[in-house]
Design a protein around this motif. Sequence first.
Motif: not given
Length: 319
Positions: A27, A29, A33-35
Amino acid sequence: MHTVALAVTEGVPHFELATPCEVFGTDWSHLADPWYRFAVCGPGPVGVGGRFRLEPDAGLDALVHADTVIVPAVADPGREPPADLVEAVRAAHAAGARVASLCTGAFVLAAAGLLDGRRATTHWAHAAALAARHPRAEVDPDVLYVDNGTVLTSAGKAAAMDLCLHLVRLDHGSATVNALARRLVVSPHRPGGQAQFVSTPVPEERRHCLAALFPWVLERLDQPLTVQDMARRASVSPRTLVRQFRTVAGTTPLRWLLTQRIHRAQELLETTDATVAAIATATGMGTATTLRRHFTRTLGVPPDTYRRTFRQAPRGPGG
């Protein structure tokens, strides 16, 4: 959210499995964001490098729903890859997925027909075998990775990281991939055309013969630098400098310099409102016309289009 699916099979090597898991499955992000939405897909539990067992998140049939499919190295490139894996990769590409192979994963893409008529690479030790088995592919054993748009291939081991970061750069821009590379403690960009194998070992990054020259050049990209200027700074002859560049960077001084100017232009287009003419001056290109010509030839799009693309909210090619 852009979905990345990792297509595994029995005996998948550790490194080529771990690299995309770290880049796309962690993650990040806080960087963009979003990842990615990430899933490992396989025919069932598979062995990893002869040491571990891995339980995939989904079957190979899930590849057809992914935006990007990554095929890591295969355990034995001397054998034909599993038919179910080949068919699933072919179906995913036909459905619109971007498909990338790491190391000998290129044998899977070739078996699926995705390398026919396309330039491709793989680990240098297996390039001749790939070319012999799949003569319709244009195999280049001397590069780190090849980007054909929807079909990408990388050389072995560390080049897998280069290709994964290249995909992040395509999706999220240079600023994001630079931040990610800092967290991973790796180089943010090694050009795909850089040599994957050199006969002379490359010294440690901070100790090689050009270690002092590189930052000196990067601080002067707005200036009209020549090979003679760089050779003088490095206290060597121009001929020696060219030889050292081929050993350390796998390219010539002027090609390396142009690549750095393009990278700086990308960063300025993404992070500032400077005009193309001003960016041309700041990167040593001289005029907006010259910048547009080199930028478009290198990246396939003009600077204005690039800026519009990366000024939008971060996104992957699939959404």
